[in-house]
Design a protein around this motif. Structure first.
Motif, PDB file in Angstrom:
ATOM      1  N   GLN A   1      16.739   4.468 -11.150  1.00  0.00           N
ATOM      2  CA  GLN A   1      15.866   3.869 -10.137  1.00  0.00           C
ATOM      3  C   GLN A   1      16.049   2.362 -10.103  1.00  0.00           C
ATOM      4  OE1 GLN A   1      13.693   5.388  -8.052  1.00  0.00           O
ATOM      5  NE2 GLN A   1      13.783   7.478  -8.866  1.00  0.00           N
ATOM      6  N   GLU A   2      15.747   1.793  -8.935  1.00  0.00           N
ATOM      7  CA  GLU A   2      15.979   0.358  -8.713  1.00  0.00           C
ATOM      8  C   GLU A   2      15.080  -0.548  -9.561  1.00  0.00           C
ATOM      9  OE1 GLU A   2      15.815  -0.874  -4.549  1.00  0.00           O
ATOM     10  OE2 GLU A   2      15.084  -2.851  -5.162  1.00  0.00           O
ATOM     11  N   LEU A   3      15.739  -1.512 -10.203  1.00  0.00           N
ATOM     12  CA  LEU A   3      15.030  -2.568 -10.937  1.00  0.00           C
ATOM     13  C   LEU A   3      14.975  -3.831 -10.090  1.00  0.00           C
ATOM     14  CD1 LEU A   3      16.452  -2.998 -14.558  1.00  0.00           C
ATOM     15  CD2 LEU A   3      14.180  -2.231 -13.897  1.00  0.00           C
ATOM     16  N   GLU A   4      16.071  -4.035  -9.373  1.00  0.00           N
ATOM     17  CA  GLU A   4      16.242  -5.311  -8.670  1.00  0.00           C
ATOM     18  C   GLU A   4      17.195  -5.143  -7.495  1.00  0.00           C
ATOM     19  OE1 GLU A   4      17.220  -8.576 -11.219  1.00  0.00           O
ATOM     20  OE2 GLU A   4      17.987  -9.795  -9.570  1.00  0.00           O
TER      21      GLU A   4
ATOM     22  N   ASN B   1       0.846  -1.185   0.000  1.00  0.00           N
ATOM     23  CA  ASN B   1       0.000   0.000   0.000  1.00  0.00           C
ATOM     24  C   ASN B   1       0.893   1.251   0.000  1.00  0.00           C
ATOM     25  OD1 ASN B   1      -2.260   1.529   0.034  1.00  0.00           O
ATOM     26  ND2 ASN B   1      -2.860   1.042   2.130  1.00  0.00           N
ATOM     27  N   GLU B   2       1.590   1.457  -1.115  1.00  0.00           N
ATOM     28  CA  GLU B   2       2.554   2.555  -1.227  1.00  0.00           C
ATOM     29  C   GLU B   2       1.867   3.885  -0.911  1.00  0.00           C
ATOM     30  OE1 GLU B   2       5.713   2.280  -1.850  1.00  0.00           O
ATOM     31  OE2 GLU B   2       5.987   0.289  -2.744  1.00  0.00           O
ATOM     32  N   ILE B   3       2.551   4.732  -0.175  1.00  0.00           N
ATOM     33  CA  ILE B   3       1.946   6.019   0.204  1.00  0.00           C
ATOM     34  C   ILE B   3       1.694   6.858  -1.048  1.00  0.00           C
ATOM     35  CG2 ILE B   3       2.307   8.164   1.526  1.00  0.00           C
ATOM     36  CD1 ILE B   3       4.102   6.454   3.427  1.00  0.00           C
TER      37      ILE B   3
HETATM   38  P1  ATP Z   1      11.778   0.593  -3.418  1.00  0.00           P
HETATM   39  O1  ATP Z   1      12.949   1.044  -2.599  1.00  0.00           O
HETATM   40  O2  ATP Z   1      11.775   1.135  -4.815  1.00  0.00           O
HETATM   41  O3  ATP Z   1      10.447   0.763  -2.712  1.00  0.00           O
HETATM   42  P2  ATP Z   1      12.320  -1.964  -2.392  1.00  0.00           P
HETATM   43  O4  ATP Z   1      13.783  -1.856  -2.123  1.00  0.00           O
HETATM   44  O5  ATP Z   1      11.362  -1.804  -1.259  1.00  0.00           O
HETATM   45  O6  ATP Z   1      11.914  -0.964  -3.582  1.00  0.00           O
HETATM   46  P3  ATP Z   1      12.326  -4.784  -2.591  1.00  0.00           P
HETATM   47  O7  ATP Z   1      11.587  -5.002  -1.341  1.00  0.00           O
HETATM   48  O8  ATP Z   1      13.797  -5.045  -2.618  1.00  0.00           O
HETATM   49  O9  ATP Z   1      12.030  -3.310  -3.130  1.00  0.00           O
HETATM   50  O10 ATP Z   1      11.584  -5.596  -3.745  1.00  0.00           O
HETATM   51  C1  ATP Z   1      12.270  -6.205  -4.822  1.00  0.00           C
HETATM   52  C2  ATP Z   1      11.812  -5.674  -6.159  1.00  0.00           C
HETATM   53  O11 ATP Z   1      10.389  -5.668  -6.245  1.00  0.00           O
HETATM   54  C3  ATP Z   1      12.222  -4.230  -6.418  1.00  0.00           C
HETATM   55  O12 ATP Z   1      13.552  -4.132  -6.869  1.00  0.00           O
HETATM   56  C4  ATP Z   1      11.224  -3.830  -7.471  1.00  0.00           C
HETATM   57  O13 ATP Z   1      11.642  -4.242  -8.759  1.00  0.00           O
HETATM   58  C5  ATP Z   1       9.973  -4.594  -7.085  1.00  0.00           C
HETATM   59  N1  ATP Z   1       9.073  -3.679  -6.353  1.00  0.00           N
HETATM   60  C6  ATP Z   1       9.097  -3.378  -5.036  1.00  0.00           C
HETATM   61  N2  ATP Z   1       8.134  -2.500  -4.733  1.00  0.00           N
HETATM   62  C7  ATP Z   1       7.470  -2.241  -5.898  1.00  0.00           C
HETATM   63  C8  ATP Z   1       6.358  -1.417  -6.247  1.00  0.00           C
HETATM   64  N3  ATP Z   1       5.716  -0.700  -5.339  1.00  0.00           N
HETATM   65  N4  ATP Z   1       5.952  -1.393  -7.541  1.00  0.00           N
HETATM   66  C9  ATP Z   1       6.578  -2.129  -8.478  1.00  0.00           C
HETATM   67  N5  ATP Z   1       7.624  -2.932  -8.200  1.00  0.00           N
HETATM   68  C10 ATP Z   1       8.079  -2.990  -6.939  1.00  0.00           C
END
Ligand code: ATP
Length: 453
Positions: free
Chosen positions: A268-271, A186-188
């Motif tokens: 931005q983070e992919l993985e 539930n992203e803010i």
């Molecule tokens: P972020 O910092 O961007 O919120 P995270 O570090 O919390 O991501 P992880 O918990 O490591 O993310 O989850 C692994 C992967 O799942 C992430 O690298 C991303 O590709 C994907 N992911 C995480 N949250 C989301 C989201 N809200 N929407 C789409 N993909 C997501």
């Protein structure tokens, strides 16, 4: 901050995605549900090609990885043990002026004063933790006892099933368990199109090992994952590996890398690739009272395995693939006048449609019949799109715009009208070079299969 041209580029990508049926807003006719997306006919093919390729290289092509498919509804005890119930939260701040809910790291700072990014308001609440998990109830009762969660990551079901899978697969360390599936947060503030969604898919591998192998395997998986992105058409120059600092890393992790992509809205983070030690299995062992130890037949040692986790987002990778593929170049129109051509340069391996088939004229039954024969010949091997409407140049453009790597045109030479030697040959057009070659119909499956591999 992205440059203005990048904002424009992103707008064009979002609009193309809707116009051509890659991604739609969920519940759009009712005003949309924020942070939730539906994939259309082309989006679903692209997404499937990505997931299938990940599964192929992560599970099918390896001896040391098996797959699983866990449930989305999750027992609260699992997420209590993993630390999610207590601590899976983002710091949230409210703007008292425009009432926006904001993640603390989204505030802007001007002259040392924090401000709301929406209205510039400075009347802000103190940060408070906001748990990102979606809670629901299982069964008829809706009290404390019936609470369950929609999983916030796929990983936990892998840890919880570790013992069962170890027993049935009879794998020896090091070995991995892979899973692709939905996760919910539930992203803010969902934003940047599908990048931060509330419902999304993950492709996760938990690779179990001996404690002394952890750091080495972290490096190994970082390299493997970078190779994967290059193999689907994301060049190394557009990827960045961020070493997560000691302060930012989860307390149980001995090393974490974030693989980032150069999106139009920034890196931005992919993985994430993380060495999580034995934290997860130990937590579940403690909380469940069930042994999650591994017994080494040779050394007669019993211990809780450590784990390295490459965790990738399906939706983020799909978005990166579209951003990377999007390009505009100059190409001649029907009359030879140069015009801007919009083309998605997908790697053939992941392109949603592999081949367009076009009879030169729609009102010539022989051309149409031949083209349909070719469609039937190719369909068992790949996704094919048949199109007979409009000028041939327009039909090419329509396929360029959705990233179809090959186009086949059936013309009068195919019918042997000009030169009997050319009977049953067609033109094969390459999307990127726009070059055309003459090939025999019977050779098409082999030629295309080779180029798509
Ligand atoms: P972020 O910092 O961007 O919120 P995270 O570090 O919390 O991501 P992880 O918990 O490591 O993310 O989850 C692994 C992967 O799942 C992430 O690298 C991303 O590709 C994907 N992911 C995480 N949250 C989301 C989201 N809200 N929407 C789409 N993909 C997501």
């Amino acid at each position: 901050m992205s440059a203005p041209s990048d904002t424009q580029r992103m707008e064009k990508i979002v609009s193309l995605c809707k116009r051509r049926g890659f991604v739609f807003q969920s519940s759009e006719i009712y005003g949309g549900l924020n942070g939730v997306w539906d994939y259309g006919p082309l989006g679903v093919e692209l997404k499937r090609n990505l997931k299938n390729y990940w599964w192929q290289v992560t599970v099918h092509e390896r001896d040391d990885v098996v797959g699983m498919d866990g449930s989305i509804l999750t027992h609260p005890a699992v997420l209590r043990a993993s630390g999610h119930v207590e601590g899976f939260s983002d710091p949230m701040i409210d703007c008292r002026t425009c009432k926006a809910h904001l993640r603390a790291d989204q505030l802007v700072e001007k002259k040392g004063v924090k401000q709301c990014p929406n209205c510039g308001g400075k009347d802000l609440t103190a940060p408070r933790p906001f748990n990102l998990m979606f809670e629901t109830h299982v069964g008829a009762a809706t009290d404390e006892s019936s609470i369950a969660y929609l999983r916030p990551e796929t990983a936990q079901s892998i840890f919880v099933q570790f013992k069962n899978i170890l027993e049935v697969s009879r794998k020896k360390l090091p070995f991995g368990i892979a899973q692709i599936g939905k996760a919910f947060r539930n992203e803010i503030n969902p934003r940047n199109f599908t990048f931060r969604s509330r419902e999304f898919e993950q492709m996760e591998l938990e690779y179990f090992c001996r404690p002394e192998q952890g750091m080495e395997l972290l490096e190994y998986w970082k390299k493997e994952r970078l190779k994967f992105y290059e193999n689907i058409g994301i060049p190394r120059s557009k990827l960045h590996v961020l070493t997560v600092s000691d302060e930012e890393r989860a307390f149980y992790s001995k090393g974490t890398y974030d693989i980032e992509y150069d999106f139009p809205f920034g890196w931005q983070e992919l993985e994430g690739v993380a060495y999580r030690t034995d934290y997860d299995l130990s937590q579940h062992q403690k909380a469940s009272g069930k042994s999650l130890e591994y017994f080494d037949e040779e050394t007669k040692q019993r211990f809780v395995p450590h784990v390295v986790e490459p965790s990738a987002g399906v939706d983020r990778t799909v978005l990166a693939l579209i951003c990377e593929a999007y390009s505009e170049d100059q190409a001649p129109d029907e009359k030879g006048k140069m015009e801007t051509r919009l083309v998605l340069r997908f790697h053939p391996r992941i392109a949603p449609v592999k081949c367009g088939v076009f009879p030169l004229l729609r009102n010539n039954p022989q051309l149409v019949a031949k083209a349909k024969e070719i469609v039937d010949l190719l369909r068992p091997h790949m996704t094919v799109f048949y199109d007979e409407s409009g000028a041939i140049g327009r039909r090419y453009r329509r396929q360029d715009e959705i990233g179809t790597p090959f186009g086949i045109t059936v013309d009068f030479e195919t019918l042997g009208e000009k030169d009997p030697a050319l009977r049953d040959t067609v033109t094969l057009r390459d999307r990127d070079s726009m070059k055309q070659e003459r090939v025999a119909i019977q050779d098409l499956p082999a030629i295309l299969r080779e180029r798509l591999a």
